[in-house]
Structure formats: structure tokens, C-alpha cells
Design a protein around this motif. Structure first.
Motif, PDB file in Angstrom:
ATOM      1  N   LYS A   1      -2.327  -3.303   6.244  1.00  0.00           N
ATOM      2  CA  LYS A   1      -2.854  -2.469   7.313  1.00  0.00           C
ATOM      3  C   LYS A   1      -3.202  -3.302   8.538  1.00  0.00           C
ATOM      4  CE  LYS A   1      -4.789   1.118   4.310  1.00  0.00           C
ATOM      5  NZ  LYS A   1      -6.022   1.849   3.909  1.00  0.00           N
TER       6      LYS A   1
ATOM      7  N   ILE B   1       1.140   3.229   3.324  1.00  0.00           N
ATOM      8  CA  ILE B   1       1.672   2.538   4.492  1.00  0.00           C
ATOM      9  C   ILE B   1       3.192   2.651   4.474  1.00  0.00           C
ATOM     10  CG2 ILE B   1       1.843   0.307   5.670  1.00  0.00           C
ATOM     11  CD1 ILE B   1      -0.898   1.506   5.815  1.00  0.00           C
TER      12      ILE B   1
ATOM     13  N   ASP C   1       0.842  -1.191   0.000  1.00  0.00           N
ATOM     14  CA  ASP C   1       0.000   0.000   0.000  1.00  0.00           C
ATOM     15  C   ASP C   1       0.878   1.242   0.000  1.00  0.00           C
ATOM     16  OD1 ASP C   1      -2.388  -1.430   0.132  1.00  0.00           O
ATOM     17  OD2 ASP C   1      -2.187  -1.686   2.295  1.00  0.00           O
TER      18      ASP C   1
ATOM     19  N   GLU D   1      -6.130   0.547  11.618  1.00  0.00           N
ATOM     20  CA  GLU D   1      -6.188   1.310  10.370  1.00  0.00           C
ATOM     21  C   GLU D   1      -7.403   0.913   9.542  1.00  0.00           C
ATOM     22  OE1 GLU D   1      -1.352   1.808   9.861  1.00  0.00           O
ATOM     23  OE2 GLU D   1      -2.354  -0.058   9.304  1.00  0.00           O
ATOM     24  N   ASN D   2      -7.713  -0.370   9.502  1.00  0.00           N
ATOM     25  CA  ASN D   2      -8.925  -0.802   8.795  1.00  0.00           C
ATOM     26  C   ASN D   2     -10.183  -0.296   9.493  1.00  0.00           C
ATOM     27  OD1 ASN D   2      -7.759  -2.388   6.633  1.00  0.00           O
ATOM     28  ND2 ASN D   2      -7.170  -3.887   8.170  1.00  0.00           N
TER      29      ASN D   2
END
Length: 390
Positions: free
Chosen positions: A156, A127, A124, A160-161
Motif C-alpha cells: 500500500k 490491492i 494484499d 492508503e495507509n
């Protein structure tokens, strides 16, 4: 009532042989019409649902299903199963998006994650490049009396999710109650939540050292047994969140205060070495006492995070049997089907029937996803059947 049970393959096949005749005059070949029950699709919606439930509901790998079907004389290659589910995951996406929207309005959320393997995972961009781990995050949301399960696989962490889903939360709602383990990665950084920690995690530390410190551990475990007994009474009597809070404040708070005094006395009176197993277990409770006892201060706060631990067993079962996802797209497909299937299980809905009806009504699902949730799709089907019956 008599019950007769017969064995059959998970996916059965029917072969239709259509007679073909050639005209001696014109040379044209004419094929007999197929019977109405043959349908137009080679793979019926029920076949797709069964593949999804086998793979993502019970953790059966595709090659294992292939071998089982081959024993019944039904060819079903693993690659074919993958292609079928990938093609049918796209029309089911509106149902997942609606689950996320409704989950964001919940009163309570449980979250945690477990490690996962994705062979060709693109990192990502948002990230940190230093992060190399891959995880499957499990989130279970309490929306009134309904429960929604969501899975996210990638770089993640669970916090974060959680923050991504909470972006859909109405601004008029108060901060959500979050139940998680005492790890910083479980807490979102950009969204405010009311964080409570899991008492079951604290108990496990004492269970591990029970053989070495039987009497102190027995006292702690019996104390929590009393707390869980009060919570069971509140649940059996169907108490509201406010009634449950008052009940715990009356019965559980004196017990927890007594436990807190005992924990502090172990260090103050030098009865326990802080670096021992028992000392570390006591330190965990003392360091997180405020979040562990939030159920005594705020209505609706659960005691533990066990519901999401059970939800993550689906991802762990997949990791155990199939070892990995090959691509990010495959991981997203697994997240979609696991989310739909486990949400059905949490709400006592037949996941096979639910997926089948969604696949049979993809256009209606696209137009009005909120009418096709596990808890109301039967009513929607009944409404659709009324004009036809009239």
C-alpha cells in the motif's frame, strides 16, 4: 561535578555458578539457590529494549551486533535476537494500537513513503495485482502538542495507509489537515482530507538548477527564506494556530503574491523556456499554488513535509544496512518498534526506558493502553508505586 566514562558492551552477561552436592546416604543432588538478583529470565527486559533500539532505532543489523558481542565473549546469535524481539513484539501491540487510535484524532498529519524490500511478501488481496512495488509509509501526526510516528510496510501507498488509520477518527471532528508531496498516491481516495503541499519540494527544483539560472533561482530562494523567517518568528513567540495564520497573512501573503506575479511573468513575457529546468521548477509552483499556499488560508497548516522526511530516514537506514526484511511478519515487527521508538524521540522521551517499562508491565498495558503512552507512562509508574510505598 566529576564525570567518569567507561566503555562496555551493549549487552552484558553475568554468569552464576551454582554449587551442586550429592548426598552420600540417599544419592539426591542438591543445587544451591540462585541469588535474588539473578532473576528468572535469561534475557532481561533491558536486553530486549537494547536489541530493539540497536536494530530499529539506530539501524544496526543483527549480524553486526552478533559480531560485536562475540568480541566481548558474549554469544548472541542473530537468530536468537530475532526470536527474542518477535516474542516480545506481541505484548507491545496494544501500545501501537492505542497510538493509532490517538493519532486518528490529530489536527495535522504528514505522510510520505519510500521503497522497501520484503523477500517473501504475500500480496494484499485488496490491492491491484498489477502493483509490484513494496513501500514503507511514514506518517507523523500532530495531536495538540504531541507527535506520533507510525510506519507501515507493504504494497500500500502512503495515502492508503493514511485512510486505514483515519477509519478510527471520530465522526465529530472536521477533516484532518494533510501535508504531503504533490503525488496522487499520497492522498487517500476514500477519506476526505484538507490537502496541503510541501514548499520544500518546490524549492528543491530550484536548487537543482541554480548553477544554470543563478539570478532567478536566487530570487525564489530568498523569497522563501523570508517566508520561513516569519514562520520561525511565529514558532519562537509561541503563537497559537490562529495567531500564526494572522501573522502570515499580514507578513507572508504580500511576499507570496509578489512571487506569484513574478512566476507568471516569466512565461507571459517569454523570459523562460517552459521545457527548461527553470521552466519546470516554475511550472511546479504554479500548478500547485493553491495547496502550497494553504498556510495563508487555514490555521495550523505547516509549510513543508520535512518532519516525515526525517522520520523516513529510519526506514532508509534499515534498508541501507540490512538491505531487506525477509517476511511480512518481520516487516510488521520493524514497523512496531520503529513507531514506538520514533514517537519517543519526537516527544523527547527515552525510548530505551519506555520499552523496558512496557515489557515489565505487559498486563497493565493490556488492560489500559492509554495510560502507557510515552508522554504519560511515568505518571502511571508513580501511581503504581504509591500503594507499595504505603
Amino acid at each position: 561535578m566529576l564525570v567518569r566514562i567507561k566503555g562496555q558492551p551493549p549487552l552484558a552477561a553475568t554468569v552464576y555458578e551454582l554449587e551442586k552436592l550429592r548426598c552420600n546416604l540417599c544419592g539426591n543432588v542438591y543445587t544451591a539457590a540462585a541469588p535474588a538478583e539473578a532473576g528468572e529470565k535469561k534475557y532481561d527486559e533491558t536486553a530486549v529494549s537494547m536489541m530493539a533500539v540497536l536494530r530499529y532505532g539506530t539501524g544496526v543489523p543483527w549480524n553486526r551486533t552478533e559480531g560485536l558481542e562475540a568480541n566481548f565473549g558474549i554469544p548472541l546469535p542473530a537468530a536468537t535476537q530475532c526470536e527474542i524481539l518477535a516474542a516480545n513484539a506481541v505484548p507491545l501491540q496494544p501500545a501501537l494500537e492505542e497510538l493509532k487510535r490517538q493519532a486518528a484524532q490529530a489536527e495535522v498529519v504528514h505522510n510520505d513513503d519510500t521503497s522497501m524490500r520484503v523477500l517473501s511478501l504475500d500480496r494484499d488481496t485488496d490491492i491491484s495485482p498489477e502493483r509490484t512495488g513494496v513501500f514503507t509509509s511514514g506518517l507523523v501526526w500532530m495531536v495538540q502538542k504531541r507527535r506520533i510516528a507510525l510506519y507501515f510496510t507493504g504494497c500500500k501507498h502512503a495515502g492508503e495507509n493514511l485512510a486505514e488509520v483515519l477509519k478510527l477518527r471520530s465522526a465529530d471532528l472536521p477533516p484532518i489537515i494533510q501535508m504531503c508531496a504533490a503525488l496522487s498516491r499520497n492522498v487517500p481516495k476514500i477519506v476526505e482530507t484538507l490537502v496541503a503541499n510541501c514548499n520544500a519540494h518546490g524549492l528543491r527544483n530550484f536548487v537543482k538548477v541554480t548553477a544554470n539560472f543563478p539570478e532567478p533561482c536566487r530570487f525564489v530562494l530568498e523569497t522563501f527564506r523570508e517566508i520561513y523567517g516569519y514562520d520561525a518568528v511565529a514558532r519562537e513567540q509561541g503563537m497559537s494556530a490562529l495567531e500564526r495564520l494572522a501573522f502570515h497573512q499580514e507578513h507572508s501573503k504580500p511576499v507570496m503574491d509578489k512571487l506569484h506575479a513574478w512566476l507568471e511573468a516569466q512565461f507571459d513575457e517569454r523570459l523562460v523556456e517552459p521545457n527548461s529546468g527553470l521552466g519546470r521548477a516554475i511550472s511546479y509552483l504554479l500548478n500547485h499554488w493553491q495547496r502550497l499556499t494553504l498556510f495563508l488560508e487555514k490555521a495550523g497548516v505547516p509549510l513543508d513535509n520535512n518532519i516525515v522526511e526525517r522520520a523516513l530516514k529510519k526506514a532508509i537506514l534499515h534498508r541501507k544496512n540490512s538491505l531487506f526484511y525477509k517476511t511480512r511478519k518481520g516487516a510488521q515487527m520493524g514497523d512496531l518498534f520503529m513507531s514506538l521508538i520514533h514517537t519517543c524521540e519526537l516527544n523527547d522521551v527515552n525510548a530505551f526506558d519506555y520499552l523496558t517499562e512496557l515489557l515489565r508491565h505487559v498486563e497493565e498495558l493490556k488492560q489500559n493502553p492509554s495510560a502507557w503512552m510515552p508522554w504519560n507512562y511515568r505518571e502511571t509508574l508513580a501511581r503504581l508505586a504509591r500503594p507499595a510505598a504505603a
